[in-house]
Write a protein that holds these residues in place. Sequence first.
Motif, PDB file in Angstrom:
ATOM      1  N   LEU A  95     170.724  71.004 150.438  1.00 10.61           N
ATOM      2  CA  LEU A  95     170.830  71.424 149.039  1.00 10.61           C
ATOM      3  C   LEU A  95     169.959  70.520 148.178  1.00 10.61           C
ATOM      4  O   LEU A  95     170.024  69.286 148.302  1.00 10.61           O
ATOM      5  CB  LEU A  95     172.280  71.342 148.561  1.00 10.61           C
ATOM      6  CG  LEU A  95     172.515  71.688 147.088  1.00 10.61           C
ATOM      7  CD1 LEU A  95     172.321  73.180 146.855  1.00 10.61           C
ATOM      8  CD2 LEU A  95     173.909  71.253 146.640  1.00 10.61           C
ATOM      9  N   ALA A  96     169.157  71.110 147.314  1.00  6.84           N
ATOM     10  CA  ALA A  96     168.388  70.358 146.326  1.00  6.84           C
ATOM     11  C   ALA A  96     168.787  70.858 144.946  1.00  6.84           C
ATOM     12  O   ALA A  96     168.877  72.064 144.716  1.00  6.84           O
ATOM     13  CB  ALA A  96     166.886  70.553 146.543  1.00  6.84           C
ATOM     14  N   VAL A  97     169.055  69.932 144.028  1.00  4.74           N
ATOM     15  CA  VAL A  97     169.598  70.276 142.721  1.00  4.74           C
ATOM     16  C   VAL A  97     168.609  69.884 141.633  1.00  4.74           C
ATOM     17  O   VAL A  97     168.285  68.696 141.475  1.00  4.74           O
ATOM     18  CB  VAL A  97     170.949  69.576 142.478  1.00  4.74           C
ATOM     19  CG1 VAL A  97     171.484  69.907 141.090  1.00  4.74           C
ATOM     20  CG2 VAL A  97     171.950  69.987 143.552  1.00  4.74           C
ATOM     21  N   VAL A 105     176.735  66.672 136.047  1.00  2.07           N
ATOM     22  CA  VAL A 105     177.427  65.509 136.612  1.00  2.07           C
ATOM     23  C   VAL A 105     177.021  65.274 138.061  1.00  2.07           C
ATOM     24  O   VAL A 105     176.731  64.148 138.462  1.00  2.07           O
ATOM     25  CB  VAL A 105     178.952  65.694 136.505  1.00  2.07           C
ATOM     26  CG1 VAL A 105     179.677  64.514 137.150  1.00  2.07           C
ATOM     27  CG2 VAL A 105     179.373  65.823 135.052  1.00  2.07           C
ATOM     28  N   PHE A 106     177.000  66.330 138.878  1.00  2.00           N
ATOM     29  CA  PHE A 106     176.708  66.160 140.291  1.00  2.00           C
ATOM     30  C   PHE A 106     175.314  65.570 140.505  1.00  2.00           C
ATOM     31  O   PHE A 106     175.140  64.606 141.259  1.00  2.00           O
ATOM     32  CB  PHE A 106     176.836  67.498 141.017  1.00  2.00           C
ATOM     33  CG  PHE A 106     176.514  67.428 142.487  1.00  2.00           C
ATOM     34  CD1 PHE A 106     177.307  66.701 143.354  1.00  2.00           C
ATOM     35  CD2 PHE A 106     175.422  68.105 143.000  1.00  2.00           C
ATOM     36  CE1 PHE A 106     177.017  66.632 144.712  1.00  2.00           C
ATOM     37  CE2 PHE A 106     175.115  68.056 144.353  1.00  2.00           C
ATOM     38  CZ  PHE A 106     175.916  67.322 145.214  1.00  2.00           C
ATOM     39  N   ALA A 107     174.306  66.143 139.849  1.00  6.26           N
ATOM     40  CA  ALA A 107     172.945  65.640 140.018  1.00  6.26           C
ATOM     41  C   ALA A 107     172.833  64.184 139.582  1.00  6.26           C
ATOM     42  O   ALA A 107     172.207  63.356 140.261  1.00  6.26           O
ATOM     43  CB  ALA A 107     171.964  66.511 139.221  1.00  6.26           C
ATOM     44  N   ARG A 108     173.449  63.836 138.467  1.00  6.21           N
ATOM     45  CA  ARG A 108     173.360  62.465 137.961  1.00  6.21           C
ATOM     46  C   ARG A 108     174.136  61.497 138.839  1.00  6.21           C
ATOM     47  O   ARG A 108     173.740  60.339 139.016  1.00  6.21           O
ATOM     48  CB  ARG A 108     173.842  62.421 136.519  1.00  6.21           C
ATOM     49  CG  ARG A 108     172.913  63.205 135.590  1.00  6.21           C
ATOM     50  CD  ARG A 108     173.552  63.538 134.268  1.00  6.21           C
ATOM     51  NE  ARG A 108     173.610  62.392 133.371  1.00  6.21           N
ATOM     52  CZ  ARG A 108     174.130  62.419 132.155  1.00  6.21           C
ATOM     53  NH1 ARG A 108     174.677  63.558 131.707  1.00  6.21           N
ATOM     54  NH2 ARG A 108     174.131  61.347 131.394  1.00  6.21           N
ATOM     55  N   ALA A 109     175.251  61.964 139.420  1.00  3.07           N
ATOM     56  CA  ALA A 109     176.004  61.102 140.340  1.00  3.07           C
ATOM     57  C   ALA A 109     175.196  60.806 141.597  1.00  3.07           C
ATOM     58  O   ALA A 109     175.374  59.760 142.226  1.00  3.07           O
ATOM     59  CB  ALA A 109     177.330  61.756 140.707  1.00  3.07           C
ATOM     60  N   PRO A 113     167.336  62.157 137.958  1.00  2.00           N
ATOM     61  CA  PRO A 113     167.112  62.090 136.510  1.00  2.00           C
ATOM     62  C   PRO A 113     167.798  63.242 135.803  1.00  2.00           C
ATOM     63  O   PRO A 113     167.981  64.324 136.364  1.00  2.00           O
ATOM     64  CB  PRO A 113     165.585  62.196 136.380  1.00  2.00           C
ATOM     65  CG  PRO A 113     165.040  61.865 137.730  1.00  2.00           C
ATOM     66  CD  PRO A 113     166.075  62.299 138.713  1.00  2.00           C
ATOM     67  N   ARG A 114     168.162  63.004 134.546  1.00  2.00           N
ATOM     68  CA  ARG A 114     168.825  64.051 133.762  1.00  2.00           C
ATOM     69  C   ARG A 114     167.853  65.156 133.374  1.00  2.00           C
ATOM     70  O   ARG A 114     168.224  66.320 133.298  1.00  2.00           O
ATOM     71  CB  ARG A 114     169.442  63.424 132.515  1.00  2.00           C
ATOM     72  CG  ARG A 114     170.270  64.384 131.685  1.00  2.00           C
ATOM     73  CD  ARG A 114     170.888  63.690 130.490  1.00  2.00           C
ATOM     74  NE  ARG A 114     171.718  64.582 129.709  1.00  2.00           N
ATOM     75  CZ  ARG A 114     172.321  64.240 128.585  1.00  2.00           C
ATOM     76  NH1 ARG A 114     172.167  63.009 128.107  1.00  2.00           N
ATOM     77  NH2 ARG A 114     173.066  65.110 127.930  1.00  2.00           N
ATOM     78  N   ASP A 115     166.591  64.818 133.140  1.00  2.00           N
ATOM     79  CA  ASP A 115     165.584  65.786 132.715  1.00  2.00           C
ATOM     80  C   ASP A 115     165.137  66.627 133.910  1.00  2.00           C
ATOM     81  O   ASP A 115     164.868  66.099 134.996  1.00  2.00           O
ATOM     82  CB  ASP A 115     164.385  65.050 132.118  1.00  2.00           C
ATOM     83  CG  ASP A 115     163.306  66.001 131.669  1.00  2.00           C
ATOM     84  OD1 ASP A 115     163.472  66.625 130.604  1.00  2.00           O
ATOM     85  OD2 ASP A 115     162.294  66.128 132.396  1.00  2.00           O
ATOM     86  N   TRP A 116     165.032  67.945 133.712  1.00  2.00           N
ATOM     87  CA  TRP A 116     164.696  68.826 134.831  1.00  2.00           C
ATOM     88  C   TRP A 116     163.281  68.579 135.348  1.00  2.00           C
ATOM     89  O   TRP A 116     163.026  68.750 136.549  1.00  2.00           O
ATOM     90  CB  TRP A 116     164.879  70.291 134.443  1.00  2.00           C
ATOM     91  CG  TRP A 116     163.813  70.857 133.543  1.00  2.00           C
ATOM     92  CD1 TRP A 116     163.829  70.920 132.194  1.00  2.00           C
ATOM     93  CD2 TRP A 116     162.574  71.434 133.957  1.00  2.00           C
ATOM     94  NE1 TRP A 116     162.676  71.491 131.725  1.00  2.00           N
ATOM     95  CE2 TRP A 116     161.894  71.826 132.791  1.00  2.00           C
ATOM     96  CE3 TRP A 116     161.969  71.660 135.196  1.00  2.00           C
ATOM     97  CZ2 TRP A 116     160.637  72.417 132.826  1.00  2.00           C
ATOM     98  CZ3 TRP A 116     160.720  72.251 135.239  1.00  2.00           C
ATOM     99  CH2 TRP A 116     160.066  72.627 134.066  1.00  2.00           C
ATOM    100  N   VAL A 117     162.359  68.165 134.467  1.00  2.00           N
ATOM    101  CA  VAL A 117     160.990  67.894 134.914  1.00  2.00           C
ATOM    102  C   VAL A 117     160.966  66.700 135.863  1.00  2.00           C
ATOM    103  O   VAL A 117     160.392  66.752 136.962  1.00  2.00           O
ATOM    104  CB  VAL A 117     160.072  67.640 133.706  1.00  2.00           C
ATOM    105  CG1 VAL A 117     158.667  67.285 134.188  1.00  2.00           C
ATOM    106  CG2 VAL A 117     160.026  68.868 132.800  1.00  2.00           C
ATOM    107  N   ASP A 118     161.606  65.598 135.454  1.00  2.11           N
ATOM    108  CA  ASP A 118     161.670  64.422 136.314  1.00  2.11           C
ATOM    109  C   ASP A 118     162.460  64.723 137.591  1.00  2.11           C
ATOM    110  O   ASP A 118     162.113  64.257 138.679  1.00  2.11           O
ATOM    111  CB  ASP A 118     162.320  63.252 135.572  1.00  2.11           C
ATOM    112  CG  ASP A 118     161.474  62.777 134.401  1.00  2.11           C
ATOM    113  OD1 ASP A 118     160.242  62.983 134.442  1.00  2.11           O
ATOM    114  OD2 ASP A 118     162.046  62.207 133.447  1.00  2.11           O
ATOM    115  N   GLY A 119     163.536  65.520 137.433  1.00  2.83           N
ATOM    116  CA  GLY A 119     164.322  65.891 138.604  1.00  2.83           C
ATOM    117  C   GLY A 119     163.516  66.692 139.603  1.00  2.83           C
ATOM    118  O   GLY A 119     163.642  66.507 140.819  1.00  2.83           O
ATOM    119  N   THR A 120     162.659  67.586 139.096  1.00  4.90           N
ATOM    120  CA  THR A 120     161.801  68.365 139.987  1.00  4.90           C
ATOM    121  C   THR A 120     160.864  67.463 140.764  1.00  4.90           C
ATOM    122  O   THR A 120     160.633  67.663 141.968  1.00  4.90           O
ATOM    123  CB  THR A 120     160.994  69.390 139.174  1.00  4.90           C
ATOM    124  OG1 THR A 120     161.896  70.278 138.505  1.00  4.90           O
ATOM    125  CG2 THR A 120     160.067  70.186 140.074  1.00  4.90           C
TER     126      THR A 120
END
Length: 316
Positions: A95-97, A105-109, A113-120
């Motif tokens: 799983l990739a979020v 909450v799950f992604a940050r835990a 990163p909170r921002d979707w661009v950085d998360g990508t």
Amino acid sequence: MRALLVVNPRATTTSERSRDVLVRALHSAVDLTVRYTERRGHATALARDAATDGFDVVVTLGGDGTVNEAVNGLLTAPSAFADRPGTPADRLPALAVVPGGSTNVFARALGLPRDWVDGTGVILDGLRDGRYRVIGLGRADDRWFTFTAGLGWDAATIRRVEQARLRGRTSTPFLYLRAMSGQLLAGADRRNPPLTLEYPGETPDTGLSTVIVQNTAPWTYLGDRAVHLNPDASFDLGLDIAALRRLTIPSSARTVTELAWRADDPRGKQVLRRHDVAEFTVVASRPQPFQLDGDYLGERQKVHFVSVPSALRVVC
């Protein structure tokens, strides 16, 4: 590598243009199929089909509700608990979020990163480098959860927030605090706490007004601030429990104040905690509001909780 991108088109922090950017970025790294959710529960069906069809990764773009649905799809696929060696994490797509909700909450835990661009960017690097983490999950009866579950006050608060959002309110930390305070003042269970915690072979804990279960820390976020009820909760351990014995106005007001201003774990004689618990049951003398991963699921009188280690591989 085959990947399915499950997109919630109503994700609060993304736009159609940003979703197009994400799709192009993922296309550069994987053989990508894109599906958009059309109704509640659709992500569950999409993720289950992906596991059955042999996809390597399921990527979600949405909030914690979309993640929860996808996880439930993966863990209810026929291969999840097939009679062959290994754990569910070994048999299922990873799983990739990509965070696209208001809180995530799950992604940050997981440290994303909170921002979707950085998360990508983190997800793309993880896919290219084969970087995964295996985590445990919680199960409440036949439903899986990633970070939290609850009966009583916190679930009733989520119900109030969902009702406010249906009326057009924006999800903000203030909205949650207002709903929490309003539920306290309107609560009918202050004098006769209805909940009991039952453990295999142990003395039960009785006279509880609300029970909050954590599979990781923090419990939630108020904006950028992590809120801790059980700071030692971990994806790598069993479930943690925080319960309030009585919702008296003074003690509960103090708890709300601590959560709002200190974002620290509240203490006091009304607070009960259990750490790293493998299995237990919450029993109510009358139906109570129930939530999983921040989604209100109606009322329950009995819920059986189990910690399941090595249940899921996540890209991080």
